[in-house]
Design a protein around this motif. Structure first.
Motif, PDB file in Angstrom:
ATOM      1  N   UNK A 155     -10.318   6.590  -0.179  1.00  0.00           N
ATOM      2  CA  UNK A 155      -9.208   7.068   0.661  1.00  0.00           C
ATOM      3  C   UNK A 155      -8.790   6.029   1.704  1.00  0.00           C
ATOM      4  N   UNK A 156      -9.115   4.767   1.435  1.00  0.00           N
ATOM      5  CA  UNK A 156      -8.735   3.700   2.382  1.00  0.00           C
ATOM      6  C   UNK A 156      -7.643   2.855   1.745  1.00  0.00           C
ATOM      7  N   UNK A 157      -6.483   2.825   2.363  1.00  0.00           N
ATOM      8  CA  UNK A 157      -5.438   1.907   1.896  1.00  0.00           C
ATOM      9  C   UNK A 157      -4.549   1.476   3.062  1.00  0.00           C
ATOM     10  N   UNK A 207       0.845  -1.209   0.000  1.00  0.00           N
ATOM     11  CA  UNK A 207       0.000   0.000   0.000  1.00  0.00           C
ATOM     12  C   UNK A 207       0.874   1.250   0.000  1.00  0.00           C
ATOM     13  N   UNK A 208       1.941   1.219   0.768  1.00  0.00           N
ATOM     14  CA  UNK A 208       2.844   2.377   0.813  1.00  0.00           C
ATOM     15  C   UNK A 208       3.557   2.561  -0.521  1.00  0.00           C
ATOM     16  N   UNK A 209       3.841   1.435  -1.177  1.00  0.00           N
ATOM     17  CA  UNK A 209       4.629   1.504  -2.408  1.00  0.00           C
ATOM     18  C   UNK A 209       3.828   1.963  -3.619  1.00  0.00           C
ATOM     19  N   UNK A 210       2.561   1.577  -3.695  1.00  0.00           N
ATOM     20  CA  UNK A 210       1.814   1.854  -4.941  1.00  0.00           C
ATOM     21  C   UNK A 210       0.734   2.928  -4.788  1.00  0.00           C
ATOM     22  N   UNK A 211       0.608   3.483  -3.579  1.00  0.00           N
ATOM     23  CA  UNK A 211      -0.429   4.495  -3.347  1.00  0.00           C
ATOM     24  C   UNK A 211      -0.346   5.674  -4.292  1.00  0.00           C
ATOM     25  N   UNK A 225      -5.728  -3.357   0.540  1.00  0.00           N
ATOM     26  CA  UNK A 225      -6.313  -3.543   1.877  1.00  0.00           C
ATOM     27  C   UNK A 225      -6.492  -5.030   2.191  1.00  0.00           C
ATOM     28  N   UNK A 226      -6.606  -5.320   3.474  1.00  0.00           N
ATOM     29  CA  UNK A 226      -6.888  -6.695   3.895  1.00  0.00           C
ATOM     30  C   UNK A 226      -8.266  -6.755   4.549  1.00  0.00           C
ATOM     31  N   UNK A 227      -9.046  -7.736   4.162  1.00  0.00           N
ATOM     32  CA  UNK A 227     -10.309  -8.032   4.840  1.00  0.00           C
ATOM     33  C   UNK A 227     -10.092  -9.330   5.614  1.00  0.00           C
ATOM     34  N   UNK A 228     -10.400  -9.284   6.904  1.00  0.00           N
ATOM     35  CA  UNK A 228     -10.139 -10.436   7.774  1.00  0.00           C
ATOM     36  C   UNK A 228     -11.455 -11.067   8.220  1.00  0.00           C
ATOM     37  N   UNK A 229     -11.799 -12.208   7.645  1.00  0.00           N
ATOM     38  CA  UNK A 229     -13.033 -12.874   8.100  1.00  0.00           C
ATOM     39  C   UNK A 229     -12.807 -13.542   9.446  1.00  0.00           C
TER      40      UNK A 229
END
Ligand code: NDP
Length: 243
Positions: A229-231, A166-170, A177-181
């Motif tokens: 704006x979420x990363x 995320x930091x590299x390609x923003x 992002x990660x979604x954690x079930x």
């Protein structure tokens, strides 16, 4: 007008299937990968097409770099909107007794597969200056679970992968992002003995296991303009069980 295309790994069953169906219902052309269950994959394609959506199934083991490269050839000319790294397997066991094969296959599927697929799909997103990558994590990767050192390591790596990428390609307009079930009703949890399932449910503040669609809705949100704006985020969809 050409539909935006999204790649989903492990889209033939469980959470991945719900993601494929929901994204397709939102007008996305979904290319999904599965490992071996042709019947389940065909069922998903038929269900999506019956609802007027577009989905294509590709038999591709994400633990096999050559197979990923062959798949990537099929999407090379498409402007990709994004990727969902969802495919994973579990091979639980006591660490000291864990066969090397169990370590290798779990890491190669969840982590290696995400690495190779993401690199292949990123090029198209970099060209368009817009993209969405969603990785499916696990509480095991956040908290660690006994008997799952291989899986926790793979998922923990995937969580770190999200944050670093995320930091590299923003700056190129790409979010990661990660979604954690938490406990979600799929083939994995359906196979648990009733007593174990009840015990698990008792630990969940919302008092029940989640449904795959409840995870898919959050993934779809991350693909929407509302999530612009979420990363680098880790979003738990776990009924509160992760604390
Ligand atoms: P399922 O076992 O129900 O489905 C797994 C899917 O991934 C299938 O489509 C399967 O295809 C595919 N797949 C497995 N291995 C590969 C591979 N090597 N290459 C390509 N496709 C593969 O999983 P769930 O829906 O339960 O889990 C989905 C994700 O959610 C995983 O990342 C899992 O770790 C995570 N998760 C799930 C939880 C739960 O409670 N269910 C809890 C926390 C995280 P095929 O059938 O052909 O093998």
């Amino acid at each position: 007008m050409t539909k935006p295309t999204v790649v989903v790994s492990g889209g033939s069953r469980g959470i991945g299937r719900a993601i494929v169906e929901l994204l397709a219902a939102q007008g996305i052309d979904v290319r999904f990968l599965y490992r071996s269950n042709d019947e389940a994959a065909a069922e998903v394609v038929a269900a999506v097409r019956a609802s007027g959506g577009e989905a294509t199934a590709h038999r591709c083991d994400v633990a096999d770099v050559g197979a990923i490269e062959s798949f990537l050839d099929t999407v090379a000319d498409l402007p990709l909107l994004g990727l969902v790294n969802n495919a994973a397997v579990i091979r639980d066991g006591h660490f000291l007794l864990m066969p090397q094969e169990s370590w290798d296959v779990v890491l190669q599927t969840a982590l290696g597969g995400s690495f190779h697929l993401t690199r292949g799909c990123l090029r198209s997103m970099l060209k368009s200056g817009h993209g969405r990558i969603v990785n499916i994590g696990s509480l095991s990767g956040l908290l660690g679970m006994a008997g799952q050192v291989n899986y926790a390591t793979a998922k923990g790596g995937l969580h770190a992968f999200t944050k670093a990428l995320a930091r590299e390609v923003g700056r190129w307009g790409i979010t990661v992002n990660t979604v954690v079930p938490g406990w979600i009703r799929t083939d994995i949890t359906d196979a648990l003995p009733e007593s174990k399932r009840r015990k698990a449910e008792a630990t969940i503040p919302l008092g029940r296991m989640g449904e795959p669609i409840e995870v898919a809705r959050v993934v779809a949100f991350l693909f929407s303009d509302q999530a612009s704006y979420i990363t680098g985020a880790t979003i738990r969809v776990d009924g509160g069980v992760g604390g």
